[in-house]
Write a protein that holds these residues in place. Structure first.
Motif, PDB file in Angstrom:
ATOM      1  N   GLU A   8      -2.631  -6.461   3.245  1.00 21.04           N
ATOM      2  CA  GLU A   8      -2.538  -5.011   3.393  1.00 21.04           C
ATOM      3  C   GLU A   8      -3.013  -4.531   4.779  1.00 21.04           C
ATOM      4  N   ALA A   9      -3.793  -5.365   5.457  1.00 23.88           N
ATOM      5  CA  ALA A   9      -4.246  -4.975   6.795  1.00 23.88           C
ATOM      6  C   ALA A   9      -3.061  -4.852   7.749  1.00 23.88           C
ATOM      7  N   LYS A  10      -2.089  -5.752   7.595  1.00 25.40           N
ATOM      8  CA  LYS A  10      -0.899  -5.697   8.454  1.00 25.40           C
ATOM      9  C   LYS A  10      -0.092  -4.430   8.177  1.00 25.40           C
ATOM     10  N   GLU A  11      -0.126  -4.011   6.914  1.00 28.44           N
ATOM     11  CA  GLU A  11       0.598  -2.780   6.573  1.00 28.44           C
ATOM     12  C   GLU A  11       0.012  -1.587   7.312  1.00 28.44           C
ATOM     13  N   VAL A  12      -1.305  -1.597   7.410  1.00 26.58           N
ATOM     14  CA  VAL A  12      -1.967  -0.514   8.149  1.00 26.58           C
ATOM     15  C   VAL A  12      -1.515  -0.538   9.603  1.00 26.58           C
ATOM     16  N   ILE A  13      -1.466  -1.735  10.184  1.00 23.45           N
ATOM     17  CA  ILE A  13      -1.038  -1.831  11.587  1.00 23.45           C
ATOM     18  C   ILE A  13       0.394  -1.317  11.741  1.00 23.45           C
ATOM     19  N   LYS A  14       1.260  -1.692  10.799  1.00 22.54           N
ATOM     20  CA  LYS A  14       2.652  -1.218  10.870  1.00 22.54           C
ATOM     21  C   LYS A  14       2.692   0.314  10.879  1.00 22.54           C
ATOM     22  N   TYR A  15       1.822   0.886  10.039  1.00 21.32           N
ATOM     23  CA  TYR A  15       1.809   2.345   9.911  1.00 21.32           C
ATOM     24  C   TYR A  15       1.272   3.032  11.166  1.00 21.32           C
ATOM     25  N   ILE A  16       0.195   2.475  11.728  1.00 19.81           N
ATOM     26  CA  ILE A  16      -0.460   3.183  12.846  1.00 19.81           C
ATOM     27  C   ILE A  16       0.172   2.870  14.203  1.00 19.81           C
ATOM     28  N   TYR A  17       1.005   1.822  14.240  1.00 19.13           N
ATOM     29  CA  TYR A  17       1.500   1.369  15.549  1.00 19.13           C
ATOM     30  C   TYR A  17       2.096   2.481  16.429  1.00 19.13           C
ATOM     31  N   PRO A  18       2.921   3.375  15.849  1.00 21.28           N
ATOM     32  CA  PRO A  18       3.503   4.422  16.703  1.00 21.28           C
ATOM     33  C   PRO A  18       2.464   5.348  17.336  1.00 21.28           C
TER      34      PRO A  18
ATOM     35  N   MET B 215       0.848  -1.198   0.000  1.00 22.51           N
ATOM     36  CA  MET B 215       0.000   0.000   0.000  1.00 22.51           C
ATOM     37  C   MET B 215       0.880   1.244   0.000  1.00 22.51           C
ATOM     38  N   GLU B 216       0.557   2.206  -0.869  1.00 32.51           N
ATOM     39  CA  GLU B 216       1.453   3.356  -0.915  1.00 32.51           C
ATOM     40  C   GLU B 216       1.201   4.300   0.275  1.00 32.51           C
ATOM     41  N   GLN B 217       2.237   5.078   0.539  1.00 32.49           N
ATOM     42  CA  GLN B 217       2.244   5.977   1.689  1.00 32.49           C
ATOM     43  C   GLN B 217       0.996   6.844   1.777  1.00 32.49           C
ATOM     44  N   GLU B 218       0.615   7.376   0.613  1.00 35.88           N
ATOM     45  CA  GLU B 218      -0.505   8.320   0.603  1.00 35.88           C
ATOM     46  C   GLU B 218      -1.795   7.652   1.076  1.00 35.88           C
ATOM     47  N   ARG B 219      -2.008   6.415   0.605  1.00 36.88           N
ATOM     48  CA  ARG B 219      -3.232   5.715   1.001  1.00 36.88           C
ATOM     49  C   ARG B 219      -3.190   5.324   2.474  1.00 36.88           C
ATOM     50  N   LEU B 220      -2.007   4.940   2.947  1.00 40.63           N
ATOM     51  CA  LEU B 220      -1.878   4.617   4.363  1.00 40.63           C
ATOM     52  C   LEU B 220      -2.238   5.828   5.215  1.00 40.63           C
ATOM     53  N   GLU B 221      -1.781   6.997   4.764  1.00 38.82           N
ATOM     54  CA  GLU B 221      -2.105   8.221   5.505  1.00 38.82           C
ATOM     55  C   GLU B 221      -3.618   8.448   5.532  1.00 38.82           C
ATOM     56  N   GLN B 222      -4.250   8.228   4.361  1.00 39.84           N
ATOM     57  CA  GLN B 222      -5.710   8.402   4.292  1.00 39.84           C
ATOM     58  C   GLN B 222      -6.423   7.452   5.247  1.00 39.84           C
ATOM     59  N   VAL B 223      -5.994   6.179   5.204  1.00 36.83           N
ATOM     60  CA  VAL B 223      -6.630   5.181   6.079  1.00 36.83           C
ATOM     61  C   VAL B 223      -6.452   5.591   7.540  1.00 36.83           C
ATOM     62  N   PHE B 224      -5.248   6.023   7.870  1.00 41.59           N
ATOM     63  CA  PHE B 224      -4.951   6.449   9.233  1.00 41.59           C
ATOM     64  C   PHE B 224      -5.877   7.587   9.660  1.00 41.59           C
ATOM     65  N   GLU B 225      -6.036   8.579   8.768  1.00 43.43           N
ATOM     66  CA  GLU B 225      -6.913   9.711   9.078  1.00 43.43           C
ATOM     67  C   GLU B 225      -8.346   9.242   9.309  1.00 43.43           C
ATOM     68  N   ARG B 226      -8.797   8.317   8.444  1.00 46.80           N
ATOM     69  CA  ARG B 226     -10.178   7.858   8.565  1.00 46.80           C
ATOM     70  C   ARG B 226     -10.395   7.048   9.843  1.00 46.80           C
ATOM     71  N   ILE B 227      -9.393   6.290  10.248  1.00 50.16           N
ATOM     72  CA  ILE B 227      -9.520   5.580  11.528  1.00 50.16           C
ATOM     73  C   ILE B 227      -9.644   6.605  12.653  1.00 50.16           C
ATOM     74  N   LYS B 228      -8.748   7.590  12.611  1.00 47.34           N
ATOM     75  CA  LYS B 228      -8.745   8.616  13.673  1.00 47.34           C
ATOM     76  C   LYS B 228     -10.076   9.349  13.746  1.00 47.34           C
ATOM     77  N   ASN B 229     -10.684   9.573  12.555  1.00 49.27           N
ATOM     78  CA  ASN B 229     -11.965  10.277  12.533  1.00 49.27           C
ATOM     79  C   ASN B 229     -13.153   9.375  12.852  1.00 49.27           C
ATOM     80  N   GLY B 230     -12.863   8.122  13.194  1.00 50.69           N
ATOM     81  CA  GLY B 230     -13.935   7.239  13.642  1.00 50.69           C
ATOM     82  C   GLY B 230     -14.823   6.704  12.530  1.00 50.69           C
ATOM     83  N   ASP B 231     -14.240   6.469  11.349  1.00 52.10           N
ATOM     84  CA  ASP B 231     -15.000   5.906  10.232  1.00 52.10           C
ATOM     85  C   ASP B 231     -15.325   4.430  10.538  1.00 52.10           C
TER      86      ASP B 231
END
Lengths: 325, 137
Positions: A34-44, A1-17
């Protein structure tokens, strides 16, 4: 998953989608890469939620207590996420997830997110996806995450590596006082809950537990698990009051963990298990998949069943082939 | 390697406590290898839709024996659309007169099963008509 989409997913999680979050948890359960990629991205960005584990025998009242705890935390404006685990059939792979039956009072409240998960073969009382699902709800901004295990027996203790505070729910009439000093689930409680405390035997259970607690030699940080008695939902107002005092004990335990620097110890314990699990899924699972793909696995099973070669010998061969140690 | 599993919610909308049929189906779906979310009786359409979304189900099976299906079933479909979850398939069952079927189809209920339907027939319909949509996150 590219960086930009990971950022979008992260934002949408934060906004309670909610749709995104529920699908992400689904993808974690279904092992979509790709779900694991999201976890890698949001873990911090995780580590803000407080996690409460609830465990106990089937029918002890875990879901009902969870339902009332949600209300109790909501009354303080805390947002709540719930992960409720029920068993997967070892025969068909199907599951009947029925914990929501007891959690009906929160529809329309966007501060509450409830998700049922099936164990899918995990034997420790949880599902393999719970660990990552907690991270997702954490980033979603849930203040409190309640993890309800499957109905447990004596030894399903995986919850201890996934929660800060663990409630063990007991009911009267489940055995003699020796049960209260056995190893396993009785050792992991931070708080004991006696549910259905209006039933015969509740007082005896209380006394047995007290005696068992008195025998405990070394209490980490000096925390002696309190015993909270809940009675019957036939009297909902009283029950709600009793659950309120349970919630206060939970918060007291949170404070204790923080004050005694025990919070970090729990996080370390959790991190250790997470690493082992991650290594297992990154190292062991691919090897198993490879073996299964070309039928080698089935051949080995055949030879083991025919007592020709022991499983240990195969395991050694596999190690020699795939791991350079 | 992913391991998709169909998730189905069995729900009883409205003031109707006759859940024998719903429970038989929930149990049957379990035995088919699906993951079934069972939420019990006396659900409002709002509760059903919210739970279905949180649970990320692919199919909602509504059971109604009270005669209010023409009101309650379409309400569920309408709410799903409002929440952008129209990809969740809705089917219905219960004591439903034949002459109501078309109305329900028109309102977006994909199929109606009445008492006496062999369970296998429902499974066949599901396997043919319900897929896990690979929604992009």
């Amino acid at each position: 998953m590219e960086q930009e989409r990971l950022e979008q997913v992260f934002e949408r999680i934060k906004n309670g989608d909610v749709r995104l979050v529920s699908r992400l948890i689904r993808n974690l359960e279904d092992k979509v890469p790709e779900a694991k990629e999201v976890i890698k991205y949001i873990y911090p960005y995780t580590g803000n939620a407080k996690v409460v584990g609830i465990t106990g025998a089937p029918g002890a009242g875990k879901s009902t207590i969870t339902d009332f705890l949600i209300s109790s935390f909501r009354a303080q404006d805390k947002t709540v996420g719930v992960l409720a685990v029920d068993p997967t059939s070892p025969f068909t792979g199907g599951a009947l997830l029925g914990d929501r039956v007891r959690m009906q009072n929160h529809a329309g409240d966007s501060g509450v997110f409830i998700r049922s998960l099936a164990t899918r073969g995990a034997l420790g009382g949880l599902s393999a996806a719970v660990e990552d699902a907690i991270h997702v709800l954490d980033v979603m901004g849930k203040d409190i995450i309640i993890v309800e295990t499957v109905g447990t027996g004596q030894s399903e203790v995986d919850i201890m590596n996934n929660a800060h505070t663990i409630l063990v729910v007991l009911t009267p009439g489940m055995g003699d006082d020796v049960q209260t000093i056995k190893a396993g689930i009785m050792e992991i409680a931070d708080i004991f809950v006696i549910n259905k405390g209006d039933q015969p035997g509740a007082r005896k259970l209380y006394m047995d537990l007290m005696r068992a607690l008195d025998m405990m030699q070394d209490l980490p940080g000096g925390w002696k698990p309190p015993i909270v008695k809940l009675e019957s939902i036939a009297k909902p107002a009283e029950y709600a009051n009793q659950v309120d005092s349970l919630k206060e004990k939970i918060e007291e335990h949170f404070r204790f963990l923080k004050d005694q620097k025990m919070w970090e110890l729990r996080e370390m314990r959790k991190a250790r298990v997470q690493l082992i699990n991650a290594i297992e899924s990154q190292v062991l699972s691919p090897i198993l998949e490879l073996l299964q793909k070309d039928g080698e696995f089935d051949n080995m099973v055949q030879k083991i069943a025919e007592k020709e070669i022991s499983p240990h010998e195969f395991a050694e061969q596999i190690r020699g082939k795939y791991l350079k140690i | 390697m992913s391991d998709r599993k169909l998730r189905i919610m069995v729900a009883k909308p409205g003031l109707d406590g006759h859940d024998r049929g719903a429970r038989i189906l929930a149990r049957y779906f379990r035995d088919c290898g699906y993951e079934v979310i069972y939420t019990g009786c006396h659900q409002t359409p709002e509760q059903i839709v919210e739970a279905a979304i949180q649970e990320d189900v692919d199919l909602i099976g509504l059971s109604c024996l009270s005669g209010a299906h023409k009101e309650l079933f379409p309400k569920v479909v309408k709410l799903l659309r409002e929440k952008g979850a129209e990809d969740i398939v809705v089917i219905g069952g219960g004591i439903i007169p034949k002459q109501d079927f078309q109305y329900l189809y028109d309102q977006g209920i994909k199929e109606v099963f009445t008492p006496g339907t062999p369970l296998e027939e429902i499974k066949e319909w599901i396997d043919k008509n319900v897929k896990v949509e690979d929604r992009i996150l």
